[in-house]
Design an enzyme around this catalytic site. Structure first.
Site, PDB file in Angstrom:
ATOM      1  N   GLU B  60      -4.761  -3.880  10.750  1.00  0.00           N
ATOM      2  CA  GLU B  60      -4.250  -5.236  10.950  1.00  0.00           C
ATOM      3  C   GLU B  60      -4.242  -5.633  12.421  1.00  0.00           C
ATOM      4  O   GLU B  60      -4.616  -6.749  12.770  1.00  0.00           O
ATOM      5  CB  GLU B  60      -2.840  -5.382  10.362  1.00  0.00           C
ATOM      6  CG  GLU B  60      -2.813  -5.447   8.841  1.00  0.00           C
ATOM      7  CD  GLU B  60      -2.788  -4.085   8.170  1.00  0.00           C
ATOM      8  OE1 GLU B  60      -2.824  -3.062   8.894  1.00  0.00           O
ATOM      9  OE2 GLU B  60      -2.717  -4.029   6.926  1.00  0.00           O
ATOM     10  N   HIS B 129       7.976  -4.005   0.733  1.00  0.00           N
ATOM     11  CA  HIS B 129       6.992  -4.961   0.204  1.00  0.00           C
ATOM     12  C   HIS B 129       7.624  -6.213  -0.389  1.00  0.00           C
ATOM     13  O   HIS B 129       7.019  -6.854  -1.237  1.00  0.00           O
ATOM     14  CB  HIS B 129       6.119  -4.294  -0.869  1.00  0.00           C
ATOM     15  CG  HIS B 129       5.212  -3.233  -0.364  1.00  0.00           C
ATOM     16  ND1 HIS B 129       5.643  -1.969  -0.060  1.00  0.00           N
ATOM     17  CD2 HIS B 129       3.892  -3.258  -0.077  1.00  0.00           C
ATOM     18  CE1 HIS B 129       4.624  -1.240   0.369  1.00  0.00           C
ATOM     19  NE2 HIS B 129       3.542  -2.001   0.373  1.00  0.00           N
TER      20      HIS B 129
END
Lengths: 334, 331
Positions: B60, B129
């Site tokens: 990322e 998450h």
């Protein structure tokens, strides 16, 4: 190289006179690693650097007066006084910045190489950074992306043996930093960073490899910073006086001077004349910077956003906003 | 006017922008052959090929940074982060780099980049998450943050975000992807300006402010309140930075009561900002202090019972609304 040396010496002096603020990282001793790599860049190539970027800006041909004005925090500076010592740039010369977070410019430079690839440009990217950056995640992610995507880029490590006060030996499992390229099936090599001709030769060759073969590379240029990490660091507690003295005998400028005189391309008179010209240039740059106007406070909010529609978007944020924001809405460019 | 899912609306906007501007390209993990972890980009790799729909490794920081660099050279990358939780490893590129470039370099270079990413909870995805982290970005000058709650807004705001010259965080929501709504693609190109909130239900008794999926919850709450004779005005912020305070203020001046609901943690949250603005601008109009609802201030637990207890579900929002109305002597 002579210009960088003199510019940095005078920058140090101006810093001690409090005409320059913030952090200030000098490149004295590293001139050959910078100039040897920047000089071969062509009209379509892009350049990225770390915060030790004064030499990079001068090597790429930026006006010394505008560079000094940036250090002085003046509106006539290369970044309008918004960037300072660490954030020089010269868009016309495709120098896209000195960057302040160690390793941060590597993925960005890879993205620039991606854009060159995307648009079918025959240009390449040179991304300079220090030895400390090779231990960041950004270094490894950027090298991997460049390898996976066959990007036209040279990653140049300016290995001056210390990340602030931490030596390469203390910081890196593999102290021959160029070898890290192997992990990405990337070409890596090490050259004497105090030999401007060696750096020039290697960079020229690697640029061809990037442009023609779409192969990225890792170039380690070994050099030494004569001064501390920044002007605030005397640079003496983590390394010995002997070590510093020894490296000073390997002065890249004296070395090239000797080479050029031996080869007959320069004579002693030329060198003296060059030094006089450089002295005058730097003195002129300081005069220009000192006389230049400071940015006006009315421009405080300029350029935070670059989109023409931004002022209208933010106008609705005005109501009952904090004081800064109310000012902001008025100040934004449309 | 056909009904489409939020996912389809996003895909349509991406497809049309890819067609409109050759400098637009998509980049992210699993967005190509795999068709996207949440299938937003399904079919686009096949249609546009690997140059326009670039698959990335799990890096990322690397590929968000590459987006910044590509944008600095004039491309318009639309970077997908699989979920907002994973953007934390790229925060340096978003906050320290993308947000700074325009001003730090004296306005000489721009970063016209979009980062699309979903947040939200509700599927037992647990602590790492299930977060709603948009406030991190809404806090940062130099970034824009939008958070559409309907397919039409997702379509229109994504188009505007891609055409914007500044870095835009485009916050989606996992639960929204399958929800449907009308999308009129016949009138103009459908772009919706960034920075304009929307009154999604009119009412005169209480203003309920929210964004993203929470807007839908608030609409349900409004329907329930209507059964008690209370007409709630529901405002979808749509954009968090810039924040359309005007629309909120105008409504609160009418209703004199304000409740703000968000899926993130309310402490230092979107609701904190709205409450501060409303108190400053509507001090004399308010019947009671602004009320707030957010997620329980814990990492999201796994067990369904605990997850439901932690989330700002309709029952909590309704209870807060009724409490506020009771405090004002209504109900």
């Amino acid at each position: 190289m002579v210009l960088i040396r003199r510019f940095e010496e005078r920058t140090e002096e101006q810093y001690t006179r409090a005409r320059i603020g913030g952090y200030c990282h000098l490149a004295i001793g590293e001139e050959a690693a910078t100039v040897g790599a920047v000089d071969p860049l062509g009209d379509h190539d892009y350049l990225f650097a770390s915060y030790r970027d004064h030499g990079t800006a001068l090597a790429v041909g930026s006006d010394p007066g505008a560079v000094m004005a940036e250090l002085f925090g003046k509106a006539a500076g290369v970044a309008g006084g918004y960037g300072g010592s660490m954030h020089l740039l010269d868009v016309e010369r495709r120098f896209l910045g000195g960057w302040g977070i160690v390793g941060g410019q590597l993925p960005i430079a890879a993205g620039a190489a991606l854009a060159l690839d995307y648009t079918g440009s025959d240009g390449a990217v040179l991304c300079q950074f220090g030895d400390g950056a090779t231990n960041t995640g950004a270094f490894h992610e950027a090298l991997n992306l460049a390898a996976v995507w066959n990007l036209p880029i040279i990653f140049q490590i300016t290995n001056n043996l210390y990340g602030m006060g931490t030596s390469v030996a203390m910081a890196s499992g593999e102290t021959e930093l160029w070898k890290r390229a192997a992990a990405y099936e990337m070409h890596g090599e090490r050259v004497d960073g105090n030999d401007v001709l060696a750096v020039h030769e290697a960079t020229t060759r690697l640029l061809t490899m990037a442009r023609r073969d779409r192969r990225p590379s890792l170039l380690e240029t070994c050099t030494y910073r004569w001064r501390g990490h920044s002007v605030a660091d005397a640079g003496k507690v983590y390394r010995s006086a002997d070590e510093i003295a020894e490296w000073r005998t390997r002065d890249p400028i004296a070395r090239f001077e000797h080479q050029a005189i031996e080869a007959g391309t320069l004579d002693v008179g030329d060198v003296s004349e060059l030094r006089r010209e450089v002295d005058a240039t730097v003195t002129e740059a300081i005069k220009f910077a000192a006389a230049a106007a400071t940015p006006t406070v009315a421009n405080l909010y300029d350029n935070v956003y670059g989109d023409p529609g931004t002022a209208a978007q933010f106008a609705r944020m005005d109501t009952a906003g904090p004081f800064g924001e109310r000012r902001e809405t008025r100040g934004w460019r449309t | 006017m056909a009904d489409v899912t939020y996912r389809e609306a996003l895909r349509l906007a991406l497809d049309e922008e890819l067609a409109r501007d050759p400098n637009v390209f998509l980049m992210g993990e699993e967005i190509g052959r795999f068709e996207g972890s949440y299938k937003v980009t399904a079919g686009l790799w096949k249609k546009w090929g690997p140059k326009r729909v670039r698959e990335t490794p799990i890096s990322e920081e690397g590929f968000v940074g590459a987006g910044v660099g590509a944008a600095m050279l004039g491309l318009r990358p639309v970077v997908e982060i699989m979920t907002v939780n994973f953007i934390l490893v790229a925060m340096d590129m978003v906050v320290n780099h993308a947000a700074k470039v325009s001003q730090m370099f004296g306005g000489k270079v721009k970063v016209p980049m979009v980062i699309r990413t979903p947040g939200g909870a509700g599927a037992q995805l647990t602590a790492q998450h299930s977060q709603s982290l948009e406030v991190f970005f809404a806090h940062t000058p130099g970034l824009k943050v939008v958070s559409p709650a309907s397919p039409a807004d997702a379509y229109g705001l994504l188009k505007s975000a891609i055409r914007d010259d500044d870095p835009v965080l485009f916050m989606e929501n996992l639960v929204l992807y399958n929800l449907t709504g009308p999308l009129d693609t016949t009138a103009g190109d459908g772009a919706i300006p960034i920075g304009v909130a929307k009154v999604v239900r009119e009412g005169g008794d209480i203003t309920i402010v929210s964004h993203s999926y929470t807007v839908r919850r608030c609409l349900t709450v409004a329907d329930r309140l209507a059964q008690s004779g209370i007409e709630a005005e529901v405002i979808d912020l749509r954009s968090l930075r810039p924040l359309d305070v005007d629309t909120v203020i105008e409504s609160v001046r009418k209703t004199s009561r304000c409740l703000v609901a968000e899926e993130g943690w309310a402490t230092f949250g979107i609701s904190a900002e709205i409450a501060a603005r409303v108190h400053r601008a509507c001090f004399d109009d308010l019947d009671a202090p602004v009320e707030r609802v957010g997620s329980a201030e814990v990492p999201m637990p796994y067990a369904k019972s605990l997850e439901l207890a932690a989330m700002p579900l309709e029952e909590k929002i309704e209870a807060a609304a009724r409490g506020l109305l009771a405090e004002c002597g209504v109900l």
